[in-house]
Design an enzyme around this catalytic site. Structure first.
Site, short mmCIF file in Angstrom:
data_model
loop_
_atom_site.label_atom_id
_atom_site.label_comp_id
_atom_site.label_asym_id
_atom_site.label_seq_id
_atom_site.Cartn_x
_atom_site.Cartn_y
_atom_site.Cartn_z
N ARG A 204 0.87 -1.19 0.00
CA ARG A 204 0.00 0.00 0.00
C ARG A 204 0.89 1.22 0.00
O ARG A 204 1.63 1.45 0.96
CB ARG A 204 -0.91 -0.08 1.23
CG ARG A 204 -1.08 1.16 2.03
CD ARG A 204 -2.25 1.11 2.95
NE ARG A 204 -1.98 0.61 4.30
CZ ARG A 204 -1.30 1.26 5.25
NH1 ARG A 204 -0.74 2.43 5.01
NH2 ARG A 204 -1.15 0.73 6.45
N HIS B 75 -3.17 4.19 5.42
CA HIS B 75 -4.24 3.20 5.60
C HIS B 75 -5.57 3.79 5.16
O HIS B 75 -6.29 3.20 4.36
CB HIS B 75 -4.31 2.77 7.07
CG HIS B 75 -5.51 1.95 7.37
ND1 HIS B 75 -5.68 0.68 6.87
CD2 HIS B 75 -6.64 2.22 8.07
CE1 HIS B 75 -6.85 0.20 7.29
NE2 HIS B 75 -7.45 1.12 8.00
N TYR C 290 4.78 5.14 11.59
CA TYR C 290 5.17 3.75 11.84
C TYR C 290 5.96 3.11 10.70
O TYR C 290 6.51 2.04 10.87
CB TYR C 290 3.92 2.90 12.14
CG TYR C 290 2.81 2.99 11.11
CD1 TYR C 290 2.89 2.27 9.93
CD2 TYR C 290 1.71 3.81 11.31
CE1 TYR C 290 1.87 2.36 8.98
CE2 TYR C 290 0.69 3.89 10.38
CZ TYR C 290 0.77 3.17 9.22
OH TYR C 290 -0.22 3.26 8.27
C1 LIG Z 1 -13.00 -6.78 13.31
C2 LIG Z 1 -12.27 -5.52 13.04
N1 LIG Z 1 -11.28 -5.12 13.86
C3 LIG Z 1 -10.62 -3.97 13.67
C4 LIG Z 1 -10.94 -3.16 12.61
C5 LIG Z 1 -10.18 -1.86 12.39
N2 LIG Z 1 -9.32 -1.96 11.21
C6 LIG Z 1 -9.74 -1.54 10.02
S1 LIG Z 1 -8.66 -1.88 8.81
C7 LIG Z 1 -7.59 -2.62 9.88
C8 LIG Z 1 -6.32 -3.23 9.34
C9 LIG Z 1 -6.58 -4.22 8.25
O1 LIG Z 1 -5.38 -4.71 7.72
P1 LIG Z 1 -5.35 -5.70 6.49
O2 LIG Z 1 -6.26 -6.85 6.75
O3 LIG Z 1 -3.93 -6.02 6.23
O4 LIG Z 1 -5.98 -4.90 5.29
P2 LIG Z 1 -5.42 -3.59 4.56
O5 LIG Z 1 -5.99 -2.41 5.30
O6 LIG Z 1 -3.95 -3.64 4.60
O7 LIG Z 1 -5.97 -3.66 3.18
C10 LIG Z 1 -8.09 -2.56 11.17
C11 LIG Z 1 -7.39 -3.06 12.36
C12 LIG Z 1 -11.99 -3.59 11.77
N3 LIG Z 1 -12.38 -2.87 10.72
N4 LIG Z 1 -12.63 -4.76 12.00
#
Ligand SMILES: Cc1ncc(C[n+]2csc(CCOP(=O)(O)OP(=O)(O)O)c2C)c(N)n1
Ligand SMILES: Cc1ncc(C[n+]2csc(CCOP(=O)(O)OP(=O)(O)O)c2C)c(N)n1
Ligand SMILES: [Mg+2]
Ligand SMILES: [Mg+2]
Lengths: 326, 361, 326, 361
Positions: free
Chosen positions: D255, D259, D268
């Site tokens: 990415r 985020h 970070y």
């Molecule tokens: C169950 C849950 N816990 C926490 C979150 C908060 N949150 C949103 S995105 C994220 C990180 C996701 O990382 P990844 O699966 O690697 O996807 P990316 O954002 O890198 O596409 C978090 C912790 C959420 N949306 N749902």
């Protein structure tokens, strides 16, 4: 005394607790290096190390479940759920595990655990980031549920939660994180869990709220006084469970009327329990039905709609008018 | 395109053949200790049979028998220290009793007595976990606490093949691996989760290989071979204590009885399969033959111990049945450290009601 | 018409639905070869095949979550949770997923899903097998929550649930599975979701229950009539959500008194919502506070204690006495 | 004792080197199709940058950019049929728009408009999933339904590296393997879950190897190589359609942005790491070089398309911004198929309130 925001007060409480008690630790998603998505734990990892401020993998059941094990085995964990809407993932570990281990073990094992989670609406978040779910935990004996509405209570209640021998859910109204500052003592102090606060005294009607709705009812009370000459008693519940029924009843015995206000949906909300207790214990003082001003019985709506969905000052004022007319 | 398709199978670790002959390296255990393990296998088998019997007589409630799984349990608990944390499901009574949980407390539990979960003060045995796989996370947390507190102790989680399907299994394995927690995950693969067979529980030939998804070591051991189980557990426990991280152990075994006393396995289980495990793979005769060959056990000792074991079980039954009845109002006492005001009101009302009832009776 | 038990009526409904509609399928732990731990689906796998009566791996979130996908994509799944106490594992899939997909998609996708689960106490089960958790789902818009108290309603409500375009939680009082038989039509019929049933008419006090407490309040009503000459109106709520407020209010407007009875713990229970609605909509008819007779605010106790913990006929009678004295 | 310790690593599947030269077997795609993929990569990149911009101007709400992940998304969606089921998280807009989701609807979503999740009627695109990993189970269910209904369609689930830690990931993988569901699990490993790096998310070197825990095939592919991604996805989709069961694909990508617009990655993330991915591994120039070498694309076409793409994005912005405002009372209409009586009362009260407000304004 310093003037702090709610989020600074929470930060302050965690820092103090970690300084004072080696067993206190914080774990959750993004709480370490990033300092939490709202910066509640900013700088704490640098200060206390990766062992005490722990970035975990993305798994709420594990965050709570391992925290239960940590607590049972002598630590004082604070587990962060990034948004309250995601707490469903940890429901079993909260409701069947943390809440019941004292009971299950006939008092042999205890779970001194704090679970922090931001909640509440009005800030244009994506879906499931604004839900108010405090009622779910009112129905689970063994849990305490606390929610501050100002910086002083935020720090004092969080320190009380950390000291508590039982699992405490500490729900933080995210709309209020930086909404205002207030004086907060620099030292350790606690605000007792299980005690409501009379924010303003009054004689005509009791307004009851907690967390994000406290500023709403306080504002409504002020305007009702100015515009209509109504004297509202304003109560900040602060603890959802165990509820301070005595404080509510004492107030309603005086005013004879009550309006309870929460962001959560109406049906099965904490407002129902408040109304049920008022009519149980202050029936003959009541001059009008207890009115509930709450979210509607729909999922929390998209940002373009949330403002008119949430209880606001006008709805509270209208409810007071309604109850005063009776 | 090269893909991750199947992994190289690892043979089942075994020390004793099914006829009790030595086919691997015997672990370093004294003759006395070997006999002790055997005695406990016999004692707990007798306990289990007696409990089934008591349930049929209505003297205890629902009971989950462990017969057939004694080697997996006692062999693995034998590698633990008294201060290690123990988190089990409902089917690990053999191991837990061997570890120091009194037989009468175990009976109190099945009698629905609130004191039936209490661990002896000098042990760290957690109450039976009913929610499948929930205890794995507690074990990770407890192991983590041991490390943070600089304790030598480690934590163990016991669970079945069915438990591996739960999200909590996965999350626990991942946390343990990421944080290198001193914990041992001990899966008793008894081939059945109530009526669901192993082959419908997962599409892999083993539980052990799931370790590969976590960067953890996975061990496949013959769960009816008490010496192999001991060796596998000892190795995992030593690794955990040495800071080398968690291990997943799969002990292949079989539940000879019903899932619980409420279950009828003939509805779903092939009789031939069951008969084979009962007649050819029972861990107790297998170990006995080994001991006898080594001159550590005899027919006479067997007879004697059978009687002694029955006597001990009977004593436990007597103690449990004469244990003071619980005070129903105690239900209010262990919800919180301090009873909150409204709950105290409920308790008072409850006590008034109980007193009225007694007055009437 | 045949005389069936509740469990037979449930079996009958599933069989009929699977005969009539190919899209109907059943999935869960031990529902296939074993016919369910209570034999609700006895013989159904033999009859309809392994593809329609599916023994799943042991994972409640997956049972519900895949059923959501099945429902969205054109099937009519019935998902069984072996005991209601284990539903916490599936909370996210129920409350954030099944309940919200119609809303989230602006009506484009729907989830015609039935989740069946036995619940309730009094039968000496191990821990977590007797908990009553219906209140948790009253607080989640998008869900319907139904619980029968007799064989006729069991079949009719289950068929209505299977026909319903939205997720319906169908909670089965396990104490009543084989408690008695009653006449059940052999053909397809439905009992409307959202409608309470007046079990017995009366004029002095309204007794409200659902599921396992319906026989308790019916019995209490009978004894109160015989022993005290009180005329009790007995209401079986049948649907917890959406609640039939009109029926409750109509009754209390007539009687002026209400006692609501559930096995779930008091705080945050469905009784609170019932009491809140009664005082909201029938305030001036009320002669006494609405009384709640419920489980105490403790975890569900061990078998040796449960009988005195659960609401029983005597407690209901005492509550009626109390309210009649006012 | 032989154990499951580590698995034989499988090389990352790659067709194009980072300089765009062919290092593997190019999949069977026409020149026209290759150009189409490229155009979409460029178009969605422009969309993404524009959306960030609109967010800064306060014209849309929180936005999760996907820049850097276009090859993983468009390459994989290119292997789908229009009737395949698509279950994504919030970061798959490039793929979803390529698959037929209108750009203006995507914008409506970020504007907090309730119609921002609606799939075109001839597609089966499920609304964005916010709860990490929840959609994997829906995909398993939908794929299952396709098979039960005798449809040719299959289902896909898109998710990130962080999602693999959730219990729902595990349960979905296991169900899919046990029931051999026609589903493809597509993990974009972009190395970050907000601020948590891959190495703190799991202790394994790859996501793909987790397939070994389920008896499923796991594929490791260079997610910034659109041709490799296409080939890997095509193979998995074909296998699913042929009844050969599910596949887990790990597409290694990055990415490039924050985020979401609420995130500050400099807190970070190492700048050097980010710079390397941006400057040396961007999937768009890599594919462009390949097309140019093949004579399928030119400087001039690039210029032309850049303008055309910007125009399309602008048109979508205009359409989204002129889209009718939502009726707030519609919030009551999609809770149930029929509005129940008490909810209808709430709606009526709400409408009266809205009318009074309007009267006052
Ligand atoms: C169950 C849950 N816990 C926490 C979150 C908060 N949150 C949103 S995105 C994220 C990180 C996701 O990382 P990844 O699966 O690697 O996807 P990316 O954002 O890198 O596409 C978090 C912790 C959420 N949306 N749902
Ligand atoms: C979360 C949860 N779901 C369902 C059950 C009901 N249940 C009790 S035991 C069992 C099977 C467990 O099988 P396994 O893990 O193999 O352990 P075993 O009984 O064979 O020792 C089930 C489904 C439960 N206790 N908890
Ligand atoms: Mg098993
Ligand atoms: Mg990621």
């Amino acid at each position: 005394m310093k003037e702090l925001t709610v989020i600074q007060a929470i930060h302050d409480a965690m820092r103090l607790a970690m300084e004072r008690d080696e067993r206190v630790m914080l774990l959750g998603e993004d709480v370490g290096k990033n300092g939490g998505v709202f910066r509640a734990s900013e700088g704490l990892q640098e200060r206390f190390g990766e062992h005490r401020v722990v970035d975990t993998p993305l798994a709420e059941s594990a965050i709570v479940g391992t925290a239960v094990g940590l607590a049972v085995a002598g630590m004082r964990p604070i587990a962060e759920i990034q948004f309250l809407g995601f707490i469903y993932e940890a429901m079993d570990q909260i409701a069947s595990q943390a809440a019941r281990i004292r009971f299950r073990s006939y008092g042999q094992y205890t779970v001194p655990l704090v679970i922090r989670a931001p909640y509440g609406g009005g800030v244009r978040t994506p879906e499931l980031h604004s839900d108010s779910l405090e009622a779910l935990f009112l129905h689970t004996p063994g849990l305490k549920v606390v929610t501050p509405s100002n910086p002083y209570d935020a720090k004092g209640l969080l320190l009380a939660a950390i000291e508590d021998p039982d699992p405490v859910l500490f729900f933080e109204p995210l709309k209020l994180y930086r909404a205002f500052r207030a004086e907060v003592p620099e030292d350790w102090y606690t605000v007792p869990i299980g005690k409501a606060r009379v924010v303003a005294e009054g004689t005509d009607v009791t307004l009851i709220g907690w967390g994000p709705t406290v500023p709403v009812i306080a504002q409504a009370a002020k305007r009702l006084d100015e515009e209509r000459g109504y004297s509202c008693e304003v109560i900040d519940l602060r603890t959802i469970s165990p509820m301070d029924t005595d404080a509510i009843v004492a107030s309603v015995e005086k005013t004879g009327r009550a309006v309870v206000v929460h962001e959560a949906v109406l049906s099965g909300g904490v407002g129902a329990e408040v109304a049920a207790r008022i009519q149980e214990r202050a029936f003959f003082s009541l001059e009008a039905p207890v009115v509930r001003v709450t979210g509607y019985d729909t999922p929390y709506p998209v940002p373009s709609i949330e403002d008119v969905w949430l209880p606001d000052v006008e709805r509270v004022m209208a409810a007071v008018e309604e109850t005063m007319r009776i | 395109m090269k893909t991750y398709a199947a992994c190289e199978p690892v043979p089942v670790y075994r020390v004793l053949a099914e006829d009790g002959s030595l086919v691997g390296e015997a672990p370093d255990l004294s003759g006395e200790r070997l006999v002790e393990l055997y005695r406990w296998m016999v004692l707990t088998r007798i306990f289990d049979q007696r409990a089934l019997n008591l349930q049929r007589q209505g003297r205890i409630g629902t009971y989950a028998p462990f017969s057939g799984q004694e080697a997996a349990q006692i062999g693995s608990f034998a590698a633990l220290d008294p201060q290690d944390w123990v988190f089990t499901s409902y089917r690990e009574l053999a191991g837990v009793m061997f570890h120091g949980f009194p037989m009468e407390t175990a009976l109190l539990y099945t009698m629905g007595h609130p004191e039936g979960t209490k661990s002896p003060a000098d042990r760290r045995i957690f109450p039976v976990q009913i929610v499948i796989a929930a205890q794995l996370l507690h074990a990770v947390g407890a192991g983590w606490a041991c490390r943070l507190r600089g304790e030598r102790s480690i934590a163990t989680a016991y669970f079945g093949d069915g438990a591996t399907s739960q999200g909590d299994f996965h999350e626990a394995m991942n946390f343990a691996a990421v944080f290198r927690i001193p914990v041992v995950f001990f899966c008793q693969n008894n081939f059945w989760a109530i009526s669901v067979p192993f082959t419908k529980q997962m599409a892999t030939p083993t539980v052990a290989q799931k370790a590969l998804a976590y960067g953890m070591e996975g061990v496949l051991v013959d769960g009816n071979d008490v010496l192999a189980v001991y060796a596998a557990m000892k190795r995992a426990v030593d690794r955990a204590r040495a800071g080398e991280g968690p291990t997943l152990i799969e002990a292949v075994t079989y539940r000879l009885g019903p899932h619980t006393t409420a279950d009828d396995p003939t509805r779903y289980r092939d009789e031939a399969e069951w008969r084979k495990w009962r007649d050819e793979r029972d861990p107790i005769p297998r170990f006995r033959k080994f001991l006898e060959t080594r001159g550590l056990w005899s027919e006479e000792e067997e007879r004697h111990w059978q009687e002694e074991a029955k006597r001990r079980v009977e004593e436990a039954v007597v103690r449990a049945e004469s244990y003071p009845k619980p005070n129903p109002a105690s239900v209010f006492d262990h919800v919180y450290g301090t009873v909150p005001p409204d709950l105290a009101r409920q308790k008072a009302a409850f006590e008034r009601r109980m007193n009225r009832r007694e007055g009437r009776e």
